[in-house]
Design an enzyme around this catalytic site. Structure first.
Site, PDB file in Angstrom:
ATOM      1  N   MET A 252      12.690  23.611   3.381  1.00 51.18           N
ATOM      2  CA  MET A 252      11.942  23.033   2.510  1.00 51.18           C
ATOM      3  C   MET A 252      12.582  22.165   1.473  1.00 51.18           C
ATOM      4  O   MET A 252      12.390  21.180   1.121  1.00 51.18           O
ATOM      5  CB  MET A 252      10.833  23.977   1.806  1.00 51.18           C
ATOM      6  CG  MET A 252       9.879  23.307   1.023  1.00 51.18           C
ATOM      7  SD  MET A 252       8.713  24.520   0.057  1.00 51.18           S
ATOM      8  CE  MET A 252       7.933  25.324   1.408  1.00 51.18           C
TER       9      MET A 252
ATOM     10  N   LYS B 231       0.936  -1.223  -0.038  1.00 47.54           N
ATOM     11  CA  LYS B 231      -0.053  -0.028   0.071  1.00 47.54           C
ATOM     12  C   LYS B 231       0.871   1.283   0.040  1.00 47.54           C
ATOM     13  O   LYS B 231       2.119   1.176   0.164  1.00 47.54           O
ATOM     14  CB  LYS B 231      -0.965  -0.070   1.353  1.00 47.54           C
ATOM     15  CG  LYS B 231      -0.153  -0.069   2.748  1.00 47.54           C
ATOM     16  CD  LYS B 231      -0.986  -0.509   3.730  1.00 47.54           C
ATOM     17  CE  LYS B 231      -0.208  -0.533   5.076  1.00 47.54           C
ATOM     18  NZ  LYS B 231      -0.817  -1.188   6.247  1.00 47.54           N
TER      19      LYS B 231
ATOM     20  N   ARG C  93     -10.196  -0.854  14.851  1.00 42.81           N
ATOM     21  CA  ARG C  93      -9.840   0.211  13.798  1.00 42.81           C
ATOM     22  C   ARG C  93     -10.784  -0.228  12.724  1.00 42.81           C
ATOM     23  O   ARG C  93     -11.869  -0.196  12.880  1.00 42.81           O
ATOM     24  CB  ARG C  93      -8.274   0.055  13.289  1.00 42.81           C
ATOM     25  CG  ARG C  93      -7.936   1.154  12.415  1.00 42.81           C
ATOM     26  CD  ARG C  93      -6.408   1.030  12.234  1.00 42.81           C
ATOM     27  NE  ARG C  93      -5.810  -0.055  11.554  1.00 42.81           N
ATOM     28  CZ  ARG C  93      -4.732  -0.075  10.583  1.00 42.81           C
ATOM     29  NH1 ARG C  93      -3.829   0.703  10.907  1.00 42.81           N
ATOM     30  NH2 ARG C  93      -4.626  -1.291  10.204  1.00 42.81           N
TER      31      ARG C  93
ATOM     32  N   TYR D  81      17.584  28.825   8.678  1.00 42.96           N
ATOM     33  CA  TYR D  81      16.658  29.555   9.185  1.00 42.96           C
ATOM     34  C   TYR D  81      16.569  29.460  11.045  1.00 42.96           C
ATOM     35  O   TYR D  81      17.218  28.607  11.517  1.00 42.96           O
ATOM     36  CB  TYR D  81      15.131  28.821   8.839  1.00 42.96           C
ATOM     37  CG  TYR D  81      14.694  29.035   7.668  1.00 42.96           C
ATOM     38  CD1 TYR D  81      14.358  30.274   7.437  1.00 42.96           C
ATOM     39  CD2 TYR D  81      14.500  28.027   6.438  1.00 42.96           C
ATOM     40  CE1 TYR D  81      13.853  30.905   5.940  1.00 42.96           C
ATOM     41  CE2 TYR D  81      13.860  28.545   5.320  1.00 42.96           C
ATOM     42  CZ  TYR D  81      13.861  29.893   5.111  1.00 42.96           C
ATOM     43  OH  TYR D  81      13.153  30.091   3.753  1.00 42.96           O
TER      44      TYR D  81
HETATM   45  C1  LIG Z   1      -0.011  -2.095   6.765  1.00 45.40           C
HETATM   46  C2  LIG Z   1      -0.515  -3.368   7.283  1.00 45.40           C
HETATM   47  C3  LIG Z   1       0.303  -4.535   7.258  1.00 45.40           C
HETATM   48  C4  LIG Z   1       1.942  -4.265   7.363  1.00 45.40           C
HETATM   49  O1  LIG Z   1       2.245  -3.678   8.414  1.00 45.40           O
HETATM   50  P1  LIG Z   1       3.836  -3.526   8.632  1.00 45.40           P
HETATM   51  O2  LIG Z   1       3.911  -3.181  10.177  1.00 45.40           O
HETATM   52  O3  LIG Z   1       4.353  -2.481   7.884  1.00 45.40           O
HETATM   53  O4  LIG Z   1       4.491  -4.913   8.461  1.00 45.40           O
HETATM   54  C5  LIG Z   1      -0.383  -5.765   7.498  1.00 45.40           C
HETATM   55  N1  LIG Z   1      -1.629  -5.940   7.840  1.00 45.40           N
HETATM   56  C6  LIG Z   1      -2.512  -4.702   7.710  1.00 45.40           C
HETATM   57  C7  LIG Z   1      -4.086  -4.821   7.773  1.00 45.40           C
HETATM   58  C8  LIG Z   1      -1.924  -3.437   7.307  1.00 45.40           C
HETATM   59  O5  LIG Z   1      -2.603  -2.439   7.377  1.00 45.40           O
END
Ligand SMILES: *Cc1c(COP(=O)(O)O)cnc(C)c1O
Length: 343
Positions: A290, A36, A127, A242
């Site tokens: 930046m 992702k 979640r 800065y």
């Molecule tokens: C992002 C995610 C993972 C991977 O998690 P990591 O901590 O990056 O290994 C696995 N399962 C779900 C549901 C996630 O959202």
């Protein structure tokens, strides 16, 4: 044609070695890959093609747009956000499976027919995911489920909640048509083989993140490189950057590099980060701007305008130094970098 001002060195061999290590640690369970957020910032297609060639068969994205970007590779992809009403068109096309997260998503998917899906159950993170009680009450009856997932809230800590989540998922074995159960992310894999179930879903550790002792052999994959725009002498008592947070204790040699927080090199590296050049660790001085940083190069007399320098980007150390998480340090790397795979 313009030539990119920044380079992201990406080590193919380290990526694939990391997957193979996590696959071994997963025992008899299959080892997938979370790709992702554009493969955690590295490039989802480039990462997925390499991992598929190494033997990885299960890929996870957050959204249907991310699934569409991977569609040309013809992989088995699951979409972690499931199906919104707006996603039903693309979801029915079959390019990926939704991970259904709520009873509304389950109902929406049922209405659309009986395509294969995954399901997420919430075992305590609150979640995404359906309630385990609803599963035992028959919410999923009749659905064709490939994998029943849950997700660990605290896998990078040694807390009793990990075992509670593991046991809550194990209790659902046989309560649906799911062919496989899946729980562990990167840190979860290092909790032990009783967390692996049938399929693991590492993300961060594939890309060089290390959260637990079991990740000691995970290799660095990502190295940002920036170019020297100018080398200057800063006289004793003068300031850099800065808010003048760095003051030269003596006449000092300083290189200005074309990298900044807009590229994901965050302000937490101000007066704390470093560049590795000619085997030396050269400190970042003053505040990160930046688009620019300053580096003290007294120890490297030959560093000159036009040179490419590598940032010190070992993820656990860089996270400790900058106050950002290892996840933020890679997903934040911007699109001014040319992503260059080697190895
Ligand atoms: C992002 C995610 C993972 C991977 O998690 P990591 O901590 O990056 O290994 C696995 N399962 C779900 C549901 C996630 O959202």
């Amino acid at each position: 044609m313009t030539i990119a001002p920044l380079r992201l060195r990406l080590d193919s061999e380290a990526l694939c070695d990391n997957w193979r290590l996590l696959d071994r640690m997963s025992g008899r369970a299959a080892c997938g890959a979370a790709v992702k957020a554009n493969g955690y910032g590295l490039g989802a297609s480039a990462v997925s093609a390499r991992l598929a060639a190494s033997g990885c068969r299960d890929f996870f994205v957050a959204t249907w747009a991310e699934a569409e970007a991977l569609a040309p590779l013809g992989l088995s992809v699951s979409v972690l956000h499931g199906v919104r009403y707006e996603d039903m068109g693309v979801a029915r096309s079959g390019i990926a499976r939704p991970v259904l997260n709520s009873s509304q998503q389950v109902a929406r998917w049922r209405e659309a027919g009986d395509g294969p899906c995954d399901v997420m159950v919430d075992t305590g993170m609150n979640r995404l995911g359906v309630d385990p009680l609803d599963v035992t009450a028959g919410l999923l009856d009749g659905l064709v489920i490939e994998t029943l997932h849950s997700h660990l809230a605290c896998a990078d800590e040694d807390v009793e909640m990990n075992a509670r989540q593991r046991d809550a998922l194990a209790a659902l074995c046989g309560r649906s048509s799911a062919r496989r159960l899946s729980l562990a992310n990167s840190a979860g894999i290092a909790l032990g083989i009783d967390y692996a179930f049938d399929l693991t879903r590492p993300g961060l550790a594939l890309y060089g993140g290390r959260q637990r002792a079991g990740h000691a052999q995970i290799r660095q994959v990502v190295t940002p490189e920036a170019q020297v725009l100018q080398r200057r002498t800063v006289p004793r008592g003068a300031c850099v950057g800065y808010n003048a947070t760095w003051k030269a204790p003596c006449d000092s040699e300083v290189a200005i590099l074309n990298l900044g927080y807009a590229d994901g090199y965050f302000r937490g590296f101000s007066n704390r980060g470093a560049v590795i050049a000619q085997g030396l660790r050269l400190p970042v001085i003053g505040r990160v701007s930046m688009d620019l940083i300053a580096v003290l190069v007294d120890a490297a007399p030959t560093v000159a305008e036009g040179d490419w320098l590598a940032l010190d980007y070992d993820l656990p150390a860089a996270a400790a130094v900058s106050g950002m998480s290892q996840y933020e340090l890679i997903t934040g790397l911007g699109d001014r970098f040319e992503r260059m795979w080697t190895g």
